[in-house]
Write a protein that holds these residues in place. Structure first.
Motif, short mmCIF file in Angstrom:
data_model
loop_
_atom_site.label_atom_id
_atom_site.label_comp_id
_atom_site.label_asym_id
_atom_site.label_seq_id
_atom_site.Cartn_x
_atom_site.Cartn_y
_atom_site.Cartn_z
N ASN C 86 0.83 -1.20 0.00
CA ASN C 86 0.00 0.00 0.00
C ASN C 86 0.86 1.26 0.00
O ASN C 86 0.46 2.30 0.50
N TYR C 87 2.07 1.14 -0.54
CA TYR C 87 2.99 2.26 -0.54
C TYR C 87 2.31 3.49 -1.12
O TYR C 87 1.59 3.39 -2.10
N PRO C 88 2.40 4.63 -0.54
CA PRO C 88 3.30 5.03 0.56
C PRO C 88 2.62 5.05 1.92
O PRO C 88 3.10 5.73 2.80
N TYR C 89 1.53 4.30 2.09
CA TYR C 89 0.85 4.38 3.38
C TYR C 89 1.61 3.64 4.46
O TYR C 89 2.25 2.62 4.21
N LYS C 90 1.43 4.15 5.68
CA LYS C 90 2.07 3.49 6.83
C LYS C 90 1.24 2.27 7.21
O LYS C 90 0.02 2.25 7.03
#
Ligand code: ATP
Ligand code: MG
Lengths: 285, 323, 328
Positions: C86-90
């Motif tokens: 799910n980049y760039p999600y943390k």
């Protein structure tokens, strides 16, 4: 005592039913090549290609997969790995549970404290997620890692039960007598204690085998098994990945699950019977 | 001593199991008078508890009354419905059970366990009345009323057993059956409990059927004694007669025995061997397999229970009238 | 109080162990997950890599102890790294979107199945001589032998595909939004029924069998015979004497069972494409999103341990012997 138990086991209707079902599955696995019309990965016969995604017909009782494999044959061959993994994992798990529980319960003291502690940690760590994590790291996809992972994460419950039982048995007169007479620990454990928990051991074996069969199917279903071997779990994996459900191909995903459940039930029946035989309270009042 | 309040006639009871019928109570007859103290003794497994449960109408699911009558004030308990029995049980005949340790509900305060007994029988009692009555009963068995709020695990074994005695007395029954009430306790505690029972009986004039495998406990306090072997009465009579002049070889064996605390020792006192299996009873006299005085006749003819002299009966070929 | 403290201490310690296992696992594994990660993370900006570096040992120049320290600090800060798939999600952001769904679905289903299963189990034990009780028992024994996900498949097949009573999957209909209020809630309930039923049906057998076995053991206890002899009404014996005692092992076994149920629920979500952490785990496994997998495992472990702690507290309230520290 063991003999009496076995005798009761055969008289008990539930146990007998379970035993019959299990034997049928074992026979199915042993004689798979004779029972199954085709090989598990055979997509042609005498040069004639099998139809793809066929519904049940006289040639293919349970239809075929999208690769043209005969599902009925896969179902029969699938029992081999499924049974093998289930029973072997059940045996290994039982063995670990038993050894850990026996020694921790009998030796007591520091050894027991340490083992119990580890045991309790394993008990509260949710095993299926742990299994998934571990399996997702292992690059090798196959039966062996599944067996190891399932056994290593599944022993904690059994060893706790064994330990509790050993603690009570250790209090009994005849163990004290053996100790006073200077018997070796190993001898006391194996000759005096083990026969007294035989029904418990059987119960642990049955329970962990059911868990292993379901665990295996689960791992394979999410794609953490070797998807090129044919087992009931991988059959379900392929069915799911080819949207068998939405194609109304019930013959693809219904039979493997049903077989898993029936096999599981056979162990559950025997487990239940053991409980009935060994727990006098069930008969009371 | 008053009128007869309980009378057993030809009582046969036991259990049905797959391998056959176990007649653990076999043709038992006796009478109990008001205020009387009847002692019943016998080895483990001879059917004492079965007899007690039969009288209470509390046999297990596989238990059966095969034959006979239990007459409580001339009403036959064996032919009563469960509801009719319920009215008599505890109200008129109550019981102290064999294992005091587990007879109290571990998650309920003992006060509440006394109170619910009262409230389920005495419809005209308020909760207040029941509490007061419970405190009063506890005081009778030397337990202070602040223990009403105690949980069973906070009491000692002896105290628990005294609570059970208070519970058995709480509805002021005519008869209390005590099934080995002291077996699990140590000797000193045993003594105090038995003294207590004896006191209370004088004070309240209830009858006691006291069951034990330890004959020595019974000698001083019993009015009458019954000795059981393998489901049958093999000797009965006034306590001092049976004690001073035991007739049956089995009773004699019991006399010079020092039973263990659990009563489970294989050699019971001076008598070697084990009691027979109920499913494979020996022919003739049931005791002949272990009897030191055994003759040919013993294994062939079963001796009847005969009146030897006033208030003294025995079941043996070799005891004669006037003996 | 000593009891609570002891349990509290154990809770934290078990938690610590789970966190540590989480740290050790990737290092023990033969597949060298670190290098897989390095490959996958190419092009990711350095700043967001910190947590992953520590957790998976990508910082080969740092000692393992230093990595462990960094890892613990990051966990305490709630920094679980970034999700590869799910980049760039943390990871935390991804996870927190999925959590409410799982907690809601599983929580409600488990509660239902515990209550109903326990109730059925009590009745079955009480009436165990009857045919009906035995057949109910048999049915549950049978159901329990099937994998959760397969039961889910069957329910979907019959009640969503063959007879479209319910949706095939998802948590709410396309075109309905959170802000819609009632229609949204309705849609969520409608979508939750089948997966909830799957979890409830398959876990109910566990509760039922546990309480049944406990009941049978308790019914043979002397205090039950005494209660009967005392002439108490049947309902009182059943509730205050039998069930009240039989429930204790069920409660103390709750956490253990929960671990098992969570496992099953994960699978159920996968079958129903339900946007909870189970489905997320499935996707993470497919894409070798190790940071996310690890985080999900950690989260589940925390949930089970919390449940364990809570059930210890409930046991204390229910069992006076435990309160006095007499019985474990
Ligand atoms: N539910 C049952 N089913 C079958 N047999 C039973 C049952 N309960 C008791 N028995 C048998 O009936 C016989 C009499 O048992 P009972 O409990 O009355 O003995 P007891 O004299 O009270 O012994 P103890 O001193 O050990 O309490 C024993 O042989 C016992 O094994
Ligand atoms: Mg008895």
């Amino acid at each position: 005592m063991i003999k009496d138990m076995l005798k009761l086991f055969f008289i008990n209707k539930k146990a007998f039913a379970g035993l019959i079902i299990l034997s049928l599955f074992i026979l199915m696995a042993l004689f798979a090549p004779m029972i199954a019309p085709y090989g598990p990965k055979q997509n042609e016969n005498d040069g004639e290609k099998f139809p793809l995604m066929a519904s049940p017909s006289s040639e293919h009782i349970l239809g075929t997969t999208n690769a043209g494999y005969d599902l009925y044959s896969q179902l029969i061959y699938g029992s081999r790995v499924t049974l093998f993994v289930g029973i072997l994992t059940g045996l290994i798990t039982t063995f670990i549970s038993l050894s850990v529980g026996l020694f921790s319960g009998y030796l007591r003291g520091t050894v027991d404290d340490v083992i119990s502690f580890v045991n309790n940690v394993f008990l509260v760590i949710p095993s299926l997620p742990l299994v998934i994590v571990i399996a997702s790291y292992i690059p090798m996809r196959g039966v062996l890692p599944i067996i190891l992972v399932l056994a290593l994460t599944g022993w904690a419950w059994g060893s706790r039960v064994v330990r509790a039982q050993v603690l009570t048995i250790g209090e009994r007169e005849f163990i004290k007598v053996a100790e006073v007479m200077g018997e070796k620990t190993v001898i006391i454990v194996f000759r005096e204690i083990l026969p007294n928990i035989i029904s418990l051991v059987m119960a642990i074996f049955f329970t962990s085998t059911i868990a292993a069969i379901i665990g295996e199917a689960t791992l394979e279903f999410i794609g953490l098994g070797n998807i090129s071997t044919v087992t009931w779990g991988t059959m379900l994996f392929w069915a799911q990945n080819n949207a068998a459900l939405l194609l109304d191909a019930w013959w693809w995903f219904l039979p493997p699950g049903l077989f898993i459940g029936i096999l599981g039930t056979s162990f559950a029946l025997m487990n239940f019977a053991i409980d009935e035989i060994s727990n006098p309270k069930i008969r009371k009042r | 001593m008053g009128d007869i309040i309980l009378k057993l006639q030809n009582l046969e009871a036991g259990y049905i199991i797959k391998q056959g019928d176990i007649k653990a109570v076999d043709n038992v007859n006796f009478e109990l008078k008001r205020g009387e103290f009847l002692g019943i003794a016998g080895e483990s497994g001879c059917g004492k508890s079965t007899l007690a449960y039969t009288i209470m109408g509390l046999l297990e699911d596989n238990g059966r009354i095969f034959n006979g009558e239990i007459l409580y004030q001339d009403k036959d308990l064996t032919s009563m419905t469960e509801n009719e029995l319920k009215a008599i049980r505890w109200q008129n005949i109550s019981m102290v059970f064999q294992s005091a340790m587990n007879a109290l509900n571990p998650v309920m305060k003992i006060g509440n366990q006394l109170i619910d007994t009262i409230l389920s029988h005495k419809k005209d009692f308020t909760k207040r009345d029941a509490i007061n009555k419970s405190k009063e009963m506890l005081k009778l068995v030397d337990i202070t009323e602040d223990r009403m709020n105690a949980f069973p695990h906070q009491l000692s074994g002896g105290m628990k057993q005294r609570v059970m005695i208070a519970m058995a007395m709480i509805l002021e029954p005519d008869i209390i059956i005590m099934d080995e009430p002291t077996t699990a306790l140590d000797v000193v505690v045993q003594r105090t409990i038995i003294d207590k029972i004896s006191d209370l009986r004088k004070q309240f004039n209830f009858s006691v059927i006291f069951i034990t495998h330890d004959l020595s406990l019974l000698v001083e306090i019993s009015d009458k004694l019954i000795i059981m072997y393998s489901g049958q009465i093999i000797e009965s009579g006034l306590a001092n007669k049976v004690y001073n002049n035991p007739l049956h070889p089995y009773t004699k064996g019991l006399m010079n025995s020092f039973p263990s605390l659990t009563g489970k020792l294989q050699d019971f006192g001076g008598i070697p061997g084990k009691p027979p299996n109920f499913l494979k009873l020996p022919g003739g006299c049931r005791f002949h397999t272990r009897c030191p005085m055994k003759q040919d006749i013993c294994s062939k003819v079963a001796p009847p229970l005969q009146q030897i002299n006033n208030d003294h009966t025995a079941r043996c070929h070799f005891v004669k009238k006037g003996n | 109080m000593k009891y609570v403290l002891r349990k509290f201490f154990w809770f934290f310690f078990a938690l610590y162990i789970a966190v540590t296992i989480n740290f050790i696992l990737p290092r023990l594994m033969p597949g060298d997950p670190a290098s897989v990660l390095v490959n996958k993370l190419q092009g990711v900006e350095e700043g967001s890599m910190e947590a992953i570096r520590a957790a998976f040992g990508i910082d080969t120049d740092k000692s393992i102890l230093a990595q462990y320290g960094d890892y613990l600090i990051n966990i305490l800060k709630g920094d679980l790294g970034i999700s590869i798939s799910n980049y760039p999600y943390k990871v935390w952001d991804v996870l927190s979107k999925a959590l409410p769904w799982t907690i809601g679905l599983m929580g409600i289903a488990t509660l239902f199945s515990f209550i109903i299963g326990t109730f059925i189990g009590i009745v079955v034990a009480w009436k165990r001589k009857t045919k009906v009780a035995n057949s109910v028992l048999g049915i549950f024994l049978f159901i329990r032998s099937f994998p959760y996900f397969w039961l889910g498949l069957i329910l979907v097949y019959f009640f969503a595909f063959k007879k479209p009573l319910f949706p095939l999957g998802g948590a709410y209909s396309i075109g309905v939004f959170r802000g819609d209020g009632l229609p949204f809630i309705k849609s969520v309930i409608y979508h939750g029924i089948l997966p909830g039923l799957t979890i409830a049906i398959s876990s109910m057998g566990y509760w039922m069998l546990t309480i049944r076995n406990n009941m049978i053991n308790v019914l043979a206890e002397d205090y039950i015979i005494v209660a009967r002899a005392k002439g108490l009404p049947l309902t009182q014996i059943m509730n205050k004497y039998a069930a009240r005692n039989a429930i204790l092992p069920s409660v103390s076994g709750f956490a253990m069972a929960l671990g098992f149920i969570i496992g099953g629920s994960l699978l159920t979500e996968m079958v129903f494409s339900y946007p909870g952490i189970g489905f997320m785990l499935y996707q993470a496994v497919q894409q070798q999103d190790y940071p996310l997998i690890q985080a999900i495992f950690l989260f589940i472990a925390i949930a089970v341990m919390t449940a364990n702690f809570l059930s210890d507290i409930v046991i204390m309230l229910l069992d006076p012997r435990v309160r006095d520290g007499g019985k474990k």
